[in-house]
Design an enzyme around this catalytic site. Structure first.
Site, mmCIF file in Angstrom:
data_model
loop_
_atom_site.group_PDB
_atom_site.id
_atom_site.type_symbol
_atom_site.label_atom_id
_atom_site.label_comp_id
_atom_site.label_asym_id
_atom_site.label_seq_id
_atom_site.Cartn_x
_atom_site.Cartn_y
_atom_site.Cartn_z
ATOM 1 N N CYS A 82 -51.842 26.854 79.785
ATOM 2 C CA CYS A 82 -51.413 28.111 79.263
ATOM 3 C C CYS A 82 -50.933 28.486 80.907
ATOM 4 O O CYS A 82 -50.667 30.054 80.736
ATOM 5 C CB CYS A 82 -52.479 29.033 78.755
ATOM 6 S SG CYS A 82 -53.585 28.676 77.533
ATOM 7 N N CYS A 211 -60.861 38.702 71.733
ATOM 8 C CA CYS A 211 -59.879 37.733 72.089
ATOM 9 C C CYS A 211 -58.751 37.861 71.897
ATOM 10 O O CYS A 211 -58.327 39.080 71.865
ATOM 11 C CB CYS A 211 -59.768 36.908 71.315
ATOM 12 S SG CYS A 211 -61.697 36.205 70.639
ATOM 13 N N LYS A 337 -54.560 39.918 76.456
ATOM 14 C CA LYS A 337 -54.792 40.896 75.651
ATOM 15 C C LYS A 337 -54.704 41.692 74.248
ATOM 16 O O LYS A 337 -54.991 41.554 72.683
ATOM 17 C CB LYS A 337 -56.327 41.668 76.048
ATOM 18 C CG LYS A 337 -57.129 42.209 75.077
ATOM 19 C CD LYS A 337 -58.328 41.754 74.366
ATOM 20 C CE LYS A 337 -58.243 42.890 73.285
ATOM 21 N NZ LYS A 337 -56.713 42.738 72.066
ATOM 22 N N HIS A 341 -50.410 36.657 73.436
ATOM 23 C CA HIS A 341 -50.119 35.745 74.349
ATOM 24 C C HIS A 341 -49.614 34.525 73.535
ATOM 25 O O HIS A 341 -50.471 33.470 72.921
ATOM 26 C CB HIS A 341 -51.710 34.822 74.235
ATOM 27 C CG HIS A 341 -52.300 33.677 75.501
ATOM 28 N ND1 HIS A 341 -51.445 33.382 76.689
ATOM 29 C CD2 HIS A 341 -53.341 33.146 75.984
ATOM 30 C CE1 HIS A 341 -51.530 32.814 76.717
ATOM 31 N NE2 HIS A 341 -52.511 32.291 76.841
#
Lengths: 398, 474
Positions: A82, A211, A337, A341
């Protein structure tokens, strides 16, 4: 060792709208982000002397960049989970700093939604062999790998489940509010604390709204030598410090790791702060884009990055410290959020927001007179992490 | 002298009541119910649990390891070798599968006795397990249960001496499966009783008593294999045994567990036995094996063990739908979530010590026990960075505590939500792993856990076994 501070400037950036981009392939996302950056920097594609592509799942080689039509220049695909987007920026910046080239492109892309799957294949990158096979084949999800932090944090600091969930919800509500002011964000909706707390549980204590979005998107930066920056634009942004640190899975193997902080976050930020000359991040950082893949991670990051004392992020959350109008606004663009992502793009997306904020071009989200901005990514998870942190500023120190 | 030197048992936690099955099919369910192997269990994992239970407290391993089953997951590949690896036996251990008949457990026991008497082994471990299925809505669905038993045969420290035995075979087709059958088939009930079960068992039992010059009344305990209670009672009565002598066949508690059924009864009988007791033990399937045991003073050694009653009492009821899911009896909607990675045969071989017996290492320089979270070889110490200075260190037999946990609603599992934990082992070392057989309401930080060998997944046609943590029995 020479200081890296103020050697590199960012002179152009681009970022696509993030989301479930059924309408766009990897090629479209790359072109959208890169051409926005070219235009922003006032350069032509032929001016790019080298390029680094960051992607986790959406391409194995630099040939993934062929849709950009760049003509026979050195190009490399990089990957650091990430933290991949930040890794691409680091590679391009270091090459320019080393004097190998003067103008370089860092671009990150991820096309997750073509897989037909609902989530990201977490353990595939965390737990398995490079060829996708496994010796054990454990199957926990990415939310579960971060839920460990929430469970332990609540226990360590005596937060009852309701109070703990509320704290996490405040973070989601803040990030959704910020995202709602951002037309490029994946989600445009505002949430209430009650909505977040009542959402279906994904991995306790994380509910659906704790998430981050699984999104498609791309973001790009053009970097050059700091001393050349003003020839491209009047308001370049300078890299003050950059830290990346990779652990040896100590936290996963050693019982002395506490699961209420992430050592790789701490070390990467300390490295960036040292390079940038930042002594008191709480006071000196004007805006931070942090890796809120899950709300409990943003909670811990307030402490890992030195914004709140250990165990006391709650006081700052309740005081509104990290809201848009607070003392240290965090994730002003909506964060992972709400902005979404797409793994390889995220580090550069964060930089896109900080860059716009420092230039005073963040529209309704504009923070007053920001001086120093921070971006932070974590690859992997608690116990097996890749920490990365970049500090940038609008002024070049003399 | 040869006899039983140790016993072990395993009854899966889950239980399906006859009433629940009856409700599904709108018929009157049988009284009681059946033990059901968990979604992550099979005959191999249950046999491992029984074998480890049997070896508990023993300071030496057997020279032979036999596995008896009719439901091994592999048609071609030896399960006894899998089990021997998992319970960490010496590589020279003689391994063999005994299969094809519900009598396989006692066939293996006879071979074990012969090996010990013949001197080719001093100790032989025998584990039996089955996980047979009856077709939905049929009588076997109600009667067949799952479980495992283990027995150690040796010549020293004998709990129960073998005084005599008698065996006969019979090519009689009463219960069977061909290679294409998922479910047990059977002949007509009275035919099986009158021509098969009763005369065959009667002959073996009469002959073994005769060979030892015993009368029915001379036996303290009579352990008779039977696939249903009526048949069991009929046989006992026909041979002149008193009800008080006859060992409970456990059929209403756990169902007919197949290959381990008779051995589980024998284990239960030994748990209650006193020195000097005579136990008649008879098993049935394609013939019959009958044995007479004489209990010795050594029986005192097993007094503190978990009793069969306590094992059965732990049961946790499941719904019929859960049973269908766990046994793959229906096609279910495929998950849109990422699946588990496929196992690599080469990697599993290379990491076999970790995969099978959960071996990690302990640094010789700094003393840190460690195990890799994804089963990689550890070459450099995670604590002091010394290179290649390790002793092997076994984690499978260590207890630990749950440091933190994650309840995962996205995990690919047949028992959602999945529970994952960070386990800190007593004595050092940490492992992130799945948990199983837990009560979600009671999961808490600091909860004591033990390790249990389970199935993680099945891919590329192989069974992907590994260890999970489970709440430690209090």
């Amino acid at each position: 060792m020479e200081s890296f501070r103020d050697k590199i400037a960012i002179i152009g950036m681009g970022c696509t709208k993030f989301g479930e981009r059924w309408d766009m392939g990897v090629e479209d996302l790359l072109v959208e982000a890169a051409y926005e950056a070219f235009q922003d920097a006032g350069v032509e594609p032929k001016d790019i002397q080298a390029a680094w592509l960051g992607t986790v799942f959406s391409g194995m080689t630099a040939l993934t960049m062929s849709p950009l039509g760049l003509q026979h220049i050195p190009m490399t695909r990089v990957e650091n989970m990430c933290a991949t987007g930040t890794e691409a920026l680091r590679a391009a910046s270091y090459a320019v700093a080393a004097g190998i080239c003067d103008v370089a492109l860092a671009i990150g892309v991820e096309k997750l939604k073509d897989s037909g799957q609902t989530g990201v294949k977490g353990p595939a990158i965390i737990g398995d062999n490079p060829d996708g096979t496994s010796s054990i084949g454990s199957g926990y999800s990415a939310p579960a790998s971060f839920a460990y932090l929430g469970t332990r944090y609540f226990n360590q600091y005596n937060l009852d489940p309701h109070e703990g969930k509320r704290l996490l919800a405040e973070i989601a509500v803040k990030n959704h509010y910020n995202g709602s002011l951002n037309p490029k964000a994946h989600f445009q909706n505002r949430l209430t604390v009650e909505q977040v707390m009542k959402a279906p549980i994904v991995a306790w204590p994380l509910g659906l709204f704790d998430c981050c979005g699984v999104s498609d998107g791309a973001a790009a930066a053009i970097v050059t030598r700091a001393d050349m920056a003003k020839s491209f634009r009047a308001d370049p942004i300078y890299i003050k410090g950059l830290g990346i640190t990779v652990g040896a899975r100590q936290g996963s193997m050693r019982p002395d790791y506490d699961y209420v902080h992430i050592e790789e976050n701490v070390l990467a930020s300390r490295q960036a702060y040292a390079e940038a000359g930042v002594k008191d991040p709480r006071k000196e950082i004007s805006i931070a884009e942090v890796h809120d893949c899950f709300t409990c991670h943003e909670l811990i990051l307030y402490e890992d990055l030195g914004f709140s004392p250990r165990g006391r992020a709650k006081e700052d959350i309740d005081a509104g410290t990290f809201t848009l109008s607070g003392e240290l606004p965090v994730n002003t663009d909506g964060g992972l959020k709400c902005f979404g992502h797409p793994l390889g793009a995220s580090g550069l997306r964060m930089m896109y927001e900080v860059y716009k904020q420092l230039q005073g071009k963040a529209g309704p989200r504009q923070v007053k007179n920001p001086r120093l901005g921070l971006t932070h990514n974590l690859g992997g998870n608690a116990g097996a992490g890749i920490g990365s942190c970049v500090v940038v500023g609008s002024e070049r120190s003399k | 002298m040869a006899g039983i030197t140790s016993i072990g048992a395993y009854i899966p936690l889950y239980w399906l009541s006859g009433e629940e099955i009856g409700k599904m099919w709108r018929v009157k369910g049988t009284a009681g119910g059946k033990a059901v192997a968990g979604y992550d269990e099979d005959s191999v994992t249950m046999a491992v649990a029984a074998a480890l239970d049997c070896m508990k407290g023993s300071d030496r391993g057997p020279e032979a390891c036999y596995f008896a089953t009719t439901t091994g997951p592999y048609r071609e590949k030896q399960h006894a070798a899998v089990i021997a690896g998992v319970i960490d036996l010496d590589r020279r251990c003689h391994t063999a599968d005994f299969t094809g008949s519900l009598r396989a457990g006692t066939t293996a026991m006879k071979s074990a006795i012969d090996a010990v008497k013949g001197g080719s082994a001093e100790l032989v471990l025998l584990a039996a397990a089955d996980c047979r299925m009856g077709a939905p809505r049929g009588k076997f669905e109600q009667s067949l249960g799952d479980g495992a038993a283990a027995i150690m045969i040796g010549s020293t420290g004998v709990l129960a001496d073998i005084v005599g035995s008698y065996s006969l075979f019979s090519d009689f087709t009463d219960e069977w499966r061909t290679g294409n059958d998922a479910f047990v088939r059977s002949g007509e009930g009275r035919f099986v009783d009158e021509v098969g079960y009763l005369p065959t068992m009667q002959e073996a039992i009469s002959e073994v008593l005769k060979s030892c010059s015993l009368k029915p009344g001379d036996c303290s305990r009579v352990v008779l294999a039977a696939s249903d209670s009526r048949r069991h009672a009929h046989l006992a009565k026909s041979l002149g045994f008193d009800k008080a002598q006859v060992q409970d066949p456990l059929l209403t508690d756990i169902g007919d567990t197949g290959t381990p059924a008779a051995l589980l009864m024998l284990v239960a009988a030994l748990e209650e036995a006193a020195p000097g007791d005579r136990i008649l033990f008879a098993n049935y399937g394609d013939g019959a094996d009958a044995f007479i045991f004489r209990v010795t003073e050594e029986i005192g050694r097993i007094r503190g063990r978990l009793k069969m009653r306590d094992r059965i009492a732990k049961k946790r009821s499941i719904a019929y739908g859960t049973y269908l899911d766990w046994r793959d009896l229906l096609p279910f909607e495929a998950s849109s979530l990422p699946e588990r990675a496929e196992p690599s045969l080469a990697v599993r071989w290379r990491e076999r010590r970790t995969v099978s017996a959960l071996y990690g290492v302990k640094c010789k320089k700094c003393g840190t026990p460690q195990i890799h979270p994804i089963g990689q070889t550890i070459r450099v110490c995670v604590a002091c960075q010394s290179k290649d200075t390790f002793d092997t260190y076994k984690f499978s037999d260590k207890t630990g505590k749950l440091f933190t946990y994650a309840i995962d609603h996205l995990q690919p599992t047949k028992n959602p939500p999945g529970l994952n934990g960070v386990v800190d082992f007593d004595g050092g070392g940490r492992l992130i792993c799945e948990l199983t057989d837990y009560d979600l309401d009671k999961v808490a930080i600091g909860m004591p856990v033990a390790m249990t060998f389970r199935k993680l997944s099945q891919g590329k046609g192989i069974v992907n076994y590994f260890w999970k943590a489970t709440p430690l029995a209090q």
